[in-house]
Enzyme design. Structure first.
Site, short mmCIF file in Angstrom:
data_model
loop_
_atom_site.label_atom_id
_atom_site.label_comp_id
_atom_site.label_asym_id
_atom_site.label_seq_id
_atom_site.Cartn_x
_atom_site.Cartn_y
_atom_site.Cartn_z
N CYS A 125 -61.74 33.45 -57.70
CA CYS A 125 -61.99 32.98 -56.34
C CYS A 125 -61.61 34.08 -55.35
CB CYS A 125 -61.21 31.70 -56.06
SG CYS A 125 -61.61 30.96 -54.45
N THR A 374 -62.34 6.55 -46.41
CA THR A 374 -63.66 5.92 -46.39
C THR A 374 -64.11 5.69 -44.95
OG1 THR A 374 -64.99 4.03 -47.15
CG2 THR A 374 -62.72 3.57 -46.49
N THR A 377 -69.57 3.92 -45.31
CA THR A 377 -70.98 4.30 -45.21
C THR A 377 -71.45 4.92 -46.52
OG1 THR A 377 -70.45 6.49 -44.34
CG2 THR A 377 -70.82 4.74 -42.73
N GLU A 451 -70.59 13.64 -46.87
CA GLU A 451 -70.27 12.80 -48.02
C GLU A 451 -70.09 13.65 -49.28
OE1 GLU A 451 -72.37 8.56 -47.13
OE2 GLU A 451 -73.72 10.28 -47.19
#
Length: 480
Positions: A125, A374, A377, A451
């Site tokens: 990374c 949350t 949705t 999301e």
């Protein structure tokens, strides 16, 4: 990582002015906009459209600068802007991150950044390695150490074995590994030092997953010129740029997939309310089936192994050591880690609180912030209870690390997680350096990018908790 003074606010406005309707000056002129268009999207992520992540992420950070003003003197980086899409989680993340790297503790600041370099290098990374190399020098670290592990003190080099296991196969950690680090000698670790080092290693391993999973790009120069782009696997070099999944060409089919997922979630929630019990034997059988099926969940064969960069290889011992499936065909697998035998709530948390009290509470808050986050949705639908979906993602991540919950029906995983999502989850959690834009685009094609970032928060925390549970169990066995 983030600064809350006038310099930071100016930098945030620099981010925001490139989003539609941004704040600050009238924005770049036509010539500058055309130049940026020719260069392609130049935002914090290679996967997420610049307008979405900069608008929502940077504004969220700007609204939360009151907390950060008390704690930091760094800069707003791309990781923070993407994570800022979920500001409530980011607050919990930042508190622990700051504690691990910037407050007083058993380990010197420069040592902590060097340990972070060792951890991030296991996953190649470069984003995190470069960041911590700079901070290592800023905190008084010896530049000679950056030539490689062979130039670092023996005490740090002794962390290489447990770093390797935590990054790739944490289930192999035993009390003997702990004993080897704590035994009396010239280069011995104290228990307090080791606990901080283990938390830092797992923090940076899982943060590497987030960086690759969200396609985080290096920061550009201060004048807005582009930074080097993340390398693209040969199999994807002809792929078009990432598009907003809400407008993708497979919209009708994707919308139908969302409806089907919501129906399955509703059915599962109703069956839980009816308490339609499943026998313990059946629950165990479903876990073993899911664990075995995870063998088949692998990235496409045409994805080439990323070539380790020499600048990172110098911090890695045994570079060919990587993740292997917990259950391999024809191999003697280690016993399943039954979560009820050593839980975070009852065992791991209490041990951390005893040995690293300032970190235990913040760790617990961060795990809870990700697990319970949350907005009710899903894609274009609101008012949705997503608890069964979040639990399936969390438990599937633990499953690929060999952890089983006796009270969880693993049949839910197959009902709720499509294959493309499973491939993405396993890749990001187990070998994040293999993550590609195509993997990101293929799962949840009708969902918002925020999301998908939420999935990466679950990945980060579930992976970190799994590795910590194995390490803390080994410490408990060493102490008893």
């Amino acid at each position: 990582m983030i600064v809350a003074d006038s310099e930071c606010r100016a930098e945030l406005k620099d981010y925001l002015r490139f989003a539609p309707g941004g704040v600050g000056d009238s924005g770049p002129g036509e010539e500058q906009r055309e130049s940026r268009a020719r260069r392609g999207p130049r935002g914090p992520s290679a996967f997420i459209p610049v307008e979405e992540v900069l608008r929502e992420g940077a504004e969220s950070l700007e609204q939360h600068l009151g907390l950060e003003a008390l704690m930091s003197s760094g800069r707003v980086d791309n990781l923070a802007v993407v994570m800022g899409l979920h500001p409530d989680y980011f607050t919990s993340f930042w508190r622990l991150h700051y504690l691990l790297l910037h407050t007083d503790g058993p380990l010197a600041s420069s040592w902590r950044h060097y340990i972070a370099i060792m951890a991030a290098a296991r996953h190649q990374c470069s984003y995190l390695v470069g960041s911590h190399m700079a901070e290592f020098l800023q905190t008084g670290g010896d530049p000679e150490w950056l030539l490689g592990l062979h130039r670092a003190p023996e005490k740090l080099r002794k962390l290489s074995e447990i770093n390797k296991l935590l990054a790739h196969r944490p289930w192999l950690i035993t009390k003997e590994h702990i004993q080897a680090l704590l035994k009396t000698g010239e280069h011995t670790w104290s228990l307090a030092e080791l606990i901080q080092a283990l938390v830092l290693l797992t923090h940076c391993h899982s943060l590497s997953s987030f960086v690759f999973g969200c396609g985080i790009l290096p920061e550009g120069d201060a004048d807005g010129s582009p930074a080097p782009q993340a390398p693209t696997p040969p199999s994807e070099q002809s792929s078009p740029p990432s598009r907003d999944p809400l407008n993708n060409s497979g919209g009708f089919e994707s919308a139908r997939d969302v409806e089907a997922l919501m129906e399955r979630m509703q059915q599962l929630q109703e069956s839980l309310l009816r308490d339609e019990g499943t026998s313990q034997e059946e629950m165990e059988s479903r876990f073993e089936l899911e664990k075995s099926e995870s063998l088949l969940v692998t990235p496409s064969a045409d994805i080439l192994e990323p070539s380790p960069h020499p600048d990172m290889l110098c911090f890695v011992e045994d570079p060919t050591f990587g993740y292997e499936d917990f259950t391999r065909r024809g191999a003697q697998a280690p016993p399943t880690f039954r979560a009820q035998d050593y839980t975070w709530e009852d065992h791991g948390y209490s041990l951390i609180q005893r040995l690293y009290p300032e970190g235990g509470q913040l760790l617990d808050e961060k795990f809870q912030a990700a697990y319970s986050l949350t907005y009710n949705t899903i894609a274009m639908h609101s008012g949705v209870d997503t608890s069964v979906l979040r639990r399936a993602i969390w438990n599937y991540i633990h499953c690929v690390f060999g952890i089983r919950y006796d009270d969880y029906d693993y049949g839910e995983v197959n009902q709720l997680l499509e294959r493309n999502l499973k491939v993405y989850i396993k890749t990001v959690a187990c070998y994040p350096e293999k993550t590609t834009r195509r993997m990101y685009n293929l799962f949840w094609r009708h969902f918002r990018h925020s999301e998908k970032v939420h999935v990466n928060l679950l990945l980060l925390e579930a992976r970190m908790q799994a590795a910590l549970l194995y390490a803390l169990r080994a410490i408990t066995r060493y102490m008893t």
